[in-house]
Design an enzyme around this catalytic site. Sequence first.
Site, PDB file in Angstrom:
ATOM      1  CG  ASP A   4      -2.084  -0.932   1.093  1.00 44.59           C
ATOM      2  OD1 ASP A   4      -2.607  -1.060  -0.038  1.00 44.59           O
ATOM      3  OD2 ASP A   4      -2.490  -1.525   2.110  1.00 44.59           O
ATOM      4  CG  ASP A  29      -6.882  -3.355   0.253  1.00 47.05           C
ATOM      5  OD1 ASP A  29      -6.681  -3.742   1.424  1.00 47.05           O
ATOM      6  OD2 ASP A  29      -6.107  -2.597  -0.362  1.00 47.05           O
TER       7      ASP A  29
HETATM    8 ZN    ZN Z   1      -4.287  -1.918  -0.558  1.00 43.01          ZN
END
Ligand code: ZN
Length: 207
Positions: A24, A162
Amino acid sequence: MAADFCHINTELERVSGADLLHIDVMDGSYVPNISFGPPVIAAVRRCSQLPLDIHLMVQNPERHLATFAAFKPEFLTVHYEATVHLQRTLSKIRELGIKAGVALNPHTPLDGLKYVLSDLDLILIMTVNPGYGGQEFIPAMYDKIRECRDMVGDLPIELQVDGGVGLANAAELAEAGVTNFVAGTAIFQADNPNCYMDEMRACWRKG
Ligand code: ZN
């Protein structure tokens, strides 16, 4: 994001059974938080052989595609709202030899993807608002996942979720049509992350 960065090498060994390592990247502009950038990914790359799945929560990601493509990830995913010319950005990712993904925030409609489906390898349905780890799953996303599944049909596009994903909802998500689970907190907090992932895979097979 969910790993202990003081012990990144050990943390990566704990999740050695993963199919992909989801990274991320947050820029503090498109999302409120700042996570890390290329130098940390380079370190991760040196510590782990797992294929990378890079999720760019970054404004104007088209400016940075070559930088992230250099890590040869399996997928490179940009946010629908973060790039003005989405189709061009997706094409550019593929030209770099990487599978192209697009992420939709919880409020983002699916309709905008209708005409770029042939440019896509992965659709990431955000099941929390992007920006922080450890948030709670938004239940309204089940309907969105089902609608997305219908829209995608037989096309070879991964349907990824997610945010707030773990064993508690894996079976239901699989049933709704998810093919690719991103879990951070749930996996890294498990006593045995590899066993935890096996249990999640079992849910997917049942789904
Ligand atoms: Zn992510």
